[in-house]
Write a protein that holds these residues in place. Sequence first.
Motif, PDB file in Angstrom:
ATOM      1  N   ASP A 101       0.830  -1.206   0.000  1.00 45.97           N
ATOM      2  CA  ASP A 101       0.000   0.000   0.000  1.00 45.97           C
ATOM      3  C   ASP A 101       0.866   1.258   0.000  1.00 45.97           C
ATOM      4  N   ASP A 102       1.940   1.259   0.782  1.00 50.99           N
ATOM      5  CA  ASP A 102       2.832   2.428   0.837  1.00 50.99           C
ATOM      6  C   ASP A 102       3.503   2.683  -0.512  1.00 50.99           C
ATOM      7  N   GLU A 103       3.943   1.615  -1.174  1.00 52.00           N
ATOM      8  CA  GLU A 103       4.557   1.782  -2.489  1.00 52.00           C
ATOM      9  C   GLU A 103       3.540   2.345  -3.488  1.00 52.00           C
ATOM     10  N   TRP A 104       2.338   1.764  -3.488  1.00 55.32           N
ATOM     11  CA  TRP A 104       1.287   2.220  -4.394  1.00 55.32           C
ATOM     12  C   TRP A 104       0.978   3.697  -4.162  1.00 55.32           C
ATOM     13  N   GLU A 105       0.782   4.077  -2.917  1.00 49.29           N
ATOM     14  CA  GLU A 105       0.442   5.466  -2.599  1.00 49.29           C
ATOM     15  C   GLU A 105       1.579   6.420  -2.951  1.00 49.29           C
ATOM     16  N   SER A 106       2.822   5.954  -2.851  1.00 55.65           N
ATOM     17  CA  SER A 106       3.959   6.833  -3.163  1.00 55.65           C
ATOM     18  C   SER A 106       4.037   7.168  -4.643  1.00 55.65           C
ATOM     19  N   LEU A 107       3.332   6.434  -5.477  1.00 57.25           N
ATOM     20  CA  LEU A 107       3.310   6.743  -6.912  1.00 57.25           C
ATOM     21  C   LEU A 107       2.555   8.027  -7.216  1.00 57.25           C
ATOM     22  N   CYS A 108       1.637   8.400  -6.347  1.00 60.73           N
ATOM     23  CA  CYS A 108       0.873   9.632  -6.576  1.00 60.73           C
ATOM     24  C   CYS A 108       1.834  10.809  -6.620  1.00 60.73           C
ATOM     25  N   ASP A 109       1.753  11.579  -7.705  1.00 58.33           N
ATOM     26  CA  ASP A 109       2.670  12.707  -7.852  1.00 58.33           C
ATOM     27  C   ASP A 109       2.157  13.982  -7.205  1.00 58.33           C
ATOM     28  N   GLY A 110       0.901  13.989  -6.735  1.00 60.19           N
ATOM     29  CA  GLY A 110       0.354  15.162  -6.074  1.00 60.19           C
ATOM     30  C   GLY A 110      -0.058  16.266  -7.028  1.00 60.19           C
ATOM     31  N   CYS A 111      -0.407  15.907  -8.255  1.00 62.98           N
ATOM     32  CA  CYS A 111      -0.793  16.934  -9.232  1.00 62.98           C
ATOM     33  C   CYS A 111      -2.206  17.459  -8.977  1.00 62.98           C
ATOM     34  N   GLY A 112      -3.074  16.643  -8.385  1.00 56.42           N
ATOM     35  CA  GLY A 112      -4.437  17.053  -8.097  1.00 56.42           C
ATOM     36  C   GLY A 112      -5.404  16.887  -9.248  1.00 56.42           C
ATOM     37  N   ARG A 113      -4.939  16.410 -10.370  1.00 51.42           N
ATOM     38  CA  ARG A 113      -5.797  16.311 -11.548  1.00 51.42           C
ATOM     39  C   ARG A 113      -6.891  15.255 -11.418  1.00 51.42           C
ATOM     40  N   ASN A 139      -7.569  20.123  -1.163  1.00 43.60           N
ATOM     41  CA  ASN A 139      -6.904  21.327  -0.667  1.00 43.60           C
ATOM     42  C   ASN A 139      -6.131  21.937  -1.836  1.00 43.60           C
ATOM     43  N   ASP A 140      -6.544  23.099  -2.263  1.00 35.46           N
ATOM     44  CA  ASP A 140      -5.971  23.771  -3.431  1.00 35.46           C
ATOM     45  C   ASP A 140      -4.514  24.181  -3.221  1.00 35.46           C
ATOM     46  N   ASN A 141      -4.093  24.363  -1.992  1.00 29.78           N
ATOM     47  CA  ASN A 141      -2.706  24.754  -1.715  1.00 29.78           C
ATOM     48  C   ASN A 141      -1.757  23.558  -1.705  1.00 29.78           C
ATOM     49  N   SER A 142      -2.172  22.476  -1.054  1.00 28.41           N
ATOM     50  CA  SER A 142      -1.292  21.311  -0.928  1.00 28.41           C
ATOM     51  C   SER A 142      -1.459  20.310  -2.065  1.00 28.41           C
ATOM     52  N   CYS A 143      -2.547  20.430  -2.812  1.00 24.38           N
ATOM     53  CA  CYS A 143      -2.900  19.462  -3.867  1.00 24.38           C
ATOM     54  C   CYS A 143      -3.099  18.068  -3.282  1.00 24.38           C
ATOM     55  N   ARG A 144      -3.681  18.002  -2.119  1.00 28.68           N
ATOM     56  CA  ARG A 144      -3.946  16.723  -1.448  1.00 28.68           C
ATOM     57  C   ARG A 144      -5.370  16.707  -0.908  1.00 28.68           C
ATOM     58  N   LYS A 162      -3.355  25.835  -6.623  1.00 24.35           N
ATOM     59  CA  LYS A 162      -3.895  27.197  -6.674  1.00 24.35           C
ATOM     60  C   LYS A 162      -4.508  27.534  -8.034  1.00 24.35           C
ATOM     61  N   LYS A 163      -5.043  26.519  -8.721  1.00 25.44           N
ATOM     62  CA  LYS A 163      -5.641  26.721 -10.046  1.00 25.44           C
ATOM     63  C   LYS A 163      -7.065  26.180 -10.124  1.00 25.44           C
ATOM     64  N   THR A 164      -7.658  25.847  -8.986  1.00 20.85           N
ATOM     65  CA  THR A 164      -8.990  25.249  -9.006  1.00 20.85           C
ATOM     66  C   THR A 164     -10.000  26.145  -8.303  1.00 20.85           C
ATOM     67  N   VAL A 165     -11.264  25.853  -8.548  1.00 22.62           N
ATOM     68  CA  VAL A 165     -12.353  26.558  -7.875  1.00 22.62           C
ATOM     69  C   VAL A 165     -13.202  25.529  -7.143  1.00 22.62           C
ATOM     70  N   CYS A 166     -13.855  25.958  -6.087  1.00 21.85           N
ATOM     71  CA  CYS A 166     -14.686  25.062  -5.290  1.00 21.85           C
ATOM     72  C   CYS A 166     -15.919  24.646  -6.093  1.00 21.85           C
ATOM     73  N   GLY A 167     -16.260  23.373  -6.020  1.00 21.64           N
ATOM     74  CA  GLY A 167     -17.353  22.831  -6.810  1.00 21.64           C
ATOM     75  C   GLY A 167     -18.703  22.864  -6.144  1.00 21.64           C
ATOM     76  N   GLU A 168     -19.324  24.009  -6.127  1.00 21.00           N
ATOM     77  CA  GLU A 168     -20.659  24.120  -5.550  1.00 21.00           C
ATOM     78  C   GLU A 168     -21.534  25.021  -6.414  1.00 21.00           C
ATOM     79  N   ASN A 169     -22.782  24.626  -6.580  1.00 25.26           N
ATOM     80  CA  ASN A 169     -23.806  25.434  -7.253  1.00 25.26           C
ATOM     81  C   ASN A 169     -23.455  25.828  -8.685  1.00 25.26           C
ATOM     82  N   PHE A 170     -22.877  24.936  -9.440  1.00 25.80           N
ATOM     83  CA  PHE A 170     -22.564  25.212 -10.834  1.00 25.80           C
ATOM     84  C   PHE A 170     -23.689  24.722 -11.731  1.00 25.80           C
TER      85      PHE A 170
END
Length: 146
Positions: free
Chosen positions: A13-25, A50-55, A121-129
């Motif tokens: 599980d730790d190896e699998w999770e470490s593959l995440c690059d944290g891009c947030g996409r 979290n738009d700042n940490s991308c996590r 820091k490139k996303t908007v909150c997803g509510e009422n769209f």
Amino acid sequence: MFWKEKSAAEMSDDEWESLCDGCGRCCVWKFEDEDSAEILYTDIRCHLFNDNSCRCTDYPQRTTIVPDCMDIRTFSDQQYSWLPESCAYRLLHEGKPLLAWHHLISGSKDSVHTAGISLQKKTVCGENFTEEDIIRHIIDPDQTDE
């Protein structure tokens, strides 16, 4: 370089999770174009992102809180197309190497941000769209700031 030596099923599980690059996409709203079958990304984020940490702010409970949250470890072959072409999970699934900016190659978790790959820091909150609003938020996830 465990990712070269092990299949996804063999990884801890730790190896699998470490593959995440944290891009947030993977944490933004996506939909499939009915005509072209193209996966379209928006800059509208999940409320747990979290738009700042991308996590994710509640990663252990994310699939309970957000039923549509993607659990990549359970993906079918076809579902990998929902990930950006730069995603480590998709790259490895397709038999491709990790990219130079990936933290397991570069040694820095910030390299995804400095390479312009992340949605920090490139996303908007997803509510009422409305549907019209969502269309105006479509982005190209593989376009970088470089």
